[in-house]
Design a protein around this motif. Structure first.
Motif, PDB file in Angstrom:
ATOM      1  N   VAL A   1       0.865  -1.181   0.000  1.00  0.00           N
ATOM      2  CA  VAL A   1       0.000   0.000   0.000  1.00  0.00           C
ATOM      3  C   VAL A   1       0.897   1.225   0.000  1.00  0.00           C
ATOM      4  CG1 VAL A   1      -1.897   1.192   1.122  1.00  0.00           C
ATOM      5  CG2 VAL A   1      -1.678  -1.273   1.378  1.00  0.00           C
ATOM      6  N   LEU A   2       0.735   2.071  -1.015  1.00  0.00           N
ATOM      7  CA  LEU A   2       1.566   3.263  -1.187  1.00  0.00           C
ATOM      8  C   LEU A   2       0.689   4.497  -1.072  1.00  0.00           C
ATOM      9  CD1 LEU A   2       4.213   4.680  -2.060  1.00  0.00           C
ATOM     10  CD2 LEU A   2       3.542   4.235  -4.434  1.00  0.00           C
ATOM     11  N   GLY A   3       1.071   5.408  -0.185  1.00  0.00           N
ATOM     12  CA  GLY A   3       0.296   6.636  -0.040  1.00  0.00           C
ATOM     13  C   GLY A   3       0.734   7.429   1.175  1.00  0.00           C
ATOM     14  N   GLN A   4      -0.051   8.430   1.512  1.00  0.00           N
ATOM     15  CA  GLN A   4       0.244   9.273   2.661  1.00  0.00           C
ATOM     16  C   GLN A   4       0.232   8.410   3.927  1.00  0.00           C
ATOM     17  OE1 GLN A   4      -2.156   9.619   0.487  1.00  0.00           O
ATOM     18  NE2 GLN A   4      -1.852  11.545  -0.564  1.00  0.00           N
ATOM     19  N   ARG A   5       1.102   8.765   4.836  1.00  0.00           N
ATOM     20  CA  ARG A   5       1.295   7.991   6.071  1.00  0.00           C
ATOM     21  C   ARG A   5      -0.022   7.690   6.782  1.00  0.00           C
ATOM     22  NH1 ARG A   5       5.771   6.966   8.281  1.00  0.00           N
ATOM     23  NH2 ARG A   5       6.857   8.561   7.088  1.00  0.00           N
ATOM     24  N   ASP A   6      -0.870   8.684   6.975  1.00  0.00           N
ATOM     25  CA  ASP A   6      -2.115   8.475   7.720  1.00  0.00           C
ATOM     26  C   ASP A   6      -3.084   7.561   6.972  1.00  0.00           C
ATOM     27  OD1 ASP A   6      -2.512  10.479   5.776  1.00  0.00           O
ATOM     28  OD2 ASP A   6      -4.118  11.417   6.918  1.00  0.00           O
ATOM     29  N   ALA A   7      -2.950   7.466   5.666  1.00  0.00           N
ATOM     30  CA  ALA A   7      -3.858   6.642   4.870  1.00  0.00           C
ATOM     31  C   ALA A   7      -3.420   5.184   4.766  1.00  0.00           C
ATOM     32  CB  ALA A   7      -3.989   7.234   3.466  1.00  0.00           C
ATOM     33  N   VAL A   8      -2.124   4.905   4.880  1.00  0.00           N
ATOM     34  CA  VAL A   8      -1.649   3.537   4.626  1.00  0.00           C
ATOM     35  C   VAL A   8      -1.374   2.705   5.868  1.00  0.00           C
ATOM     36  CG1 VAL A   8      -0.673   4.204   2.399  1.00  0.00           C
ATOM     37  CG2 VAL A   8       0.815   4.120   4.404  1.00  0.00           C
TER      38      VAL A   8
ATOM     39  N   ALA B   1       2.143  -8.909  -5.402  1.00  0.00           N
ATOM     40  CA  ALA B   1       1.127  -9.267  -6.387  1.00  0.00           C
ATOM     41  C   ALA B   1       0.113  -8.151  -6.565  1.00  0.00           C
ATOM     42  CB  ALA B   1       0.411 -10.541  -5.956  1.00  0.00           C
ATOM     43  N   ILE B   2      -0.101  -7.372  -5.497  1.00  0.00           N
ATOM     44  CA  ILE B   2      -1.114  -6.316  -5.510  1.00  0.00           C
ATOM     45  C   ILE B   2      -0.493  -5.037  -4.967  1.00  0.00           C
ATOM     46  CG2 ILE B   2      -3.369  -5.587  -4.586  1.00  0.00           C
ATOM     47  CD1 ILE B   2      -3.970  -8.642  -4.281  1.00  0.00           C
ATOM     48  N   LEU B   3      -0.789  -3.930  -5.641  1.00  0.00           N
ATOM     49  CA  LEU B   3      -0.340  -2.617  -5.187  1.00  0.00           C
ATOM     50  C   LEU B   3      -1.559  -1.715  -5.083  1.00  0.00           C
ATOM     51  CD1 LEU B   3       1.594  -0.301  -4.556  1.00  0.00           C
ATOM     52  CD2 LEU B   3       2.055  -0.122  -7.027  1.00  0.00           C
ATOM     53  N   LEU B   4      -1.828  -1.250  -3.874  1.00  0.00           N
ATOM     54  CA  LEU B   4      -2.894  -0.280  -3.630  1.00  0.00           C
ATOM     55  C   LEU B   4      -2.232   1.089  -3.516  1.00  0.00           C
ATOM     56  CD1 LEU B   4      -4.832  -2.244  -0.862  1.00  0.00           C
ATOM     57  CD2 LEU B   4      -5.210  -2.293  -3.323  1.00  0.00           C
ATOM     58  N   VAL B   5      -2.727   2.059  -4.263  1.00  0.00           N
ATOM     59  CA  VAL B   5      -2.134   3.395  -4.275  1.00  0.00           C
ATOM     60  C   VAL B   5      -3.224   4.407  -3.963  1.00  0.00           C
ATOM     61  CG1 VAL B   5      -0.812   5.072  -5.630  1.00  0.00           C
ATOM     62  CG2 VAL B   5      -0.553   2.642  -6.104  1.00  0.00           C
ATOM     63  N   THR B   6      -2.943   5.318  -3.026  1.00  0.00           N
ATOM     64  CA  THR B   6      -3.929   6.357  -2.731  1.00  0.00           C
ATOM     65  C   THR B   6      -4.078   7.271  -3.948  1.00  0.00           C
ATOM     66  OG1 THR B   6      -2.289   7.824  -1.735  1.00  0.00           O
ATOM     67  CG2 THR B   6      -3.484   6.327  -0.246  1.00  0.00           C
ATOM     68  N   GLU B   7      -5.256   7.826  -4.088  1.00  0.00           N
ATOM     69  CA  GLU B   7      -5.581   8.661  -5.239  1.00  0.00           C
ATOM     70  C   GLU B   7      -4.587   9.813  -5.418  1.00  0.00           C
ATOM     71  OE1 GLU B   7      -9.706  10.489  -7.033  1.00  0.00           O
ATOM     72  OE2 GLU B   7      -9.516  10.322  -4.869  1.00  0.00           O
ATOM     73  N   GLU B   8      -4.256  10.476  -4.330  1.00  0.00           N
ATOM     74  CA  GLU B   8      -3.344  11.623  -4.398  1.00  0.00           C
ATOM     75  C   GLU B   8      -1.972  11.216  -4.918  1.00  0.00           C
ATOM     76  OE1 GLU B   8      -1.299  14.756  -1.307  1.00  0.00           O
ATOM     77  OE2 GLU B   8      -3.366  14.156  -0.928  1.00  0.00           O
TER      78      GLU B   8
ATOM     79  N   ALA C   1       4.479   7.640   1.980  1.00  0.00           N
ATOM     80  CA  ALA C   1       5.187   8.631   1.175  1.00  0.00           C
ATOM     81  C   ALA C   1       4.489   9.969   1.346  1.00  0.00           C
ATOM     82  CB  ALA C   1       5.192   8.204  -0.285  1.00  0.00           C
ATOM     83  N   ASP C   2       5.215  10.932   1.854  1.00  0.00           N
ATOM     84  CA  ASP C   2       4.611  12.229   2.130  1.00  0.00           C
ATOM     85  C   ASP C   2       4.972  13.305   1.106  1.00  0.00           C
ATOM     86  OD1 ASP C   2       3.209  11.372   4.443  1.00  0.00           O
ATOM     87  OD2 ASP C   2       5.089  11.401   5.553  1.00  0.00           O
ATOM     88  N   ASN C   3       5.744  12.932   0.066  1.00  0.00           N
ATOM     89  CA  ASN C   3       6.069  13.878  -0.997  1.00  0.00           C
ATOM     90  C   ASN C   3       6.397  13.088  -2.270  1.00  0.00           C
ATOM     91  OD1 ASN C   3       9.019  13.329  -1.099  1.00  0.00           O
ATOM     92  ND2 ASN C   3       8.992  14.208   0.959  1.00  0.00           N
ATOM     93  N   PRO C   4       6.443  13.745  -3.425  1.00  0.00           N
ATOM     94  CA  PRO C   4       6.681  13.031  -4.685  1.00  0.00           C
ATOM     95  C   PRO C   4       7.993  12.237  -4.717  1.00  0.00           C
ATOM     96  CG  PRO C   4       5.791  15.192  -5.152  1.00  0.00           C
ATOM     97  CD  PRO C   4       6.077  15.156  -3.666  1.00  0.00           C
ATOM     98  N   ALA C   5       9.066  12.787  -4.160  1.00  0.00           N
ATOM     99  CA  ALA C   5      10.348  12.077  -4.172  1.00  0.00           C
ATOM    100  C   ALA C   5      10.257  10.775  -3.376  1.00  0.00           C
ATOM    101  CB  ALA C   5      11.452  12.967  -3.620  1.00  0.00           C
TER     102      ALA C   5
END
Length: 83
Positions: free
Chosen positions: A9-16, A48-55, A29-33
């Motif tokens: 799961v890739l996304g903002q800390r509070d979301a993942v 096998a699965i990658l969940l990515v937050t919309e942002e 990940a809290d910034n693009p880099a």
């Protein structure tokens, strides 16, 4: 014994972080880099699965595009729950 597929799961800390309870591996990940760096780590792993937050998906749109045609990982975008 059945082996469960690895989920990232890739996304903002509070979301993942909440996904860790389900057995997924959280990549905050809290910034693009950071997002690009974490995506590289995910692709090096056997997920096998990658969940990515919309942002984050919007930030990584060009990076994610070629991955949609690959068999693994299956990518799903998580809608922003704050909207």
């Amino acid at each position: 014994m059945k082996v469960m597929p690895k989920v990232a799961v890739l996304g903002q800390r509070d979301a993942v972080l909440g996904f860790k309870a389900s057995g997924a591996v959280a990549f905050p990940a809290d910034n693009p880099a950071e997002a690009r760096e974490r995506l590289g780590s995910i692709l090096e792993g056997d997920y096998a699965i990658l969940l990515v937050t919309e942002e984050i998906a919007q930030v990584l749109e060009k990076d994610l595009e070629p991955l949609y045609s690959m068999p693994k990982p299956v990518i799903t975008i998580l809608p922003d729950a704050r909207k």
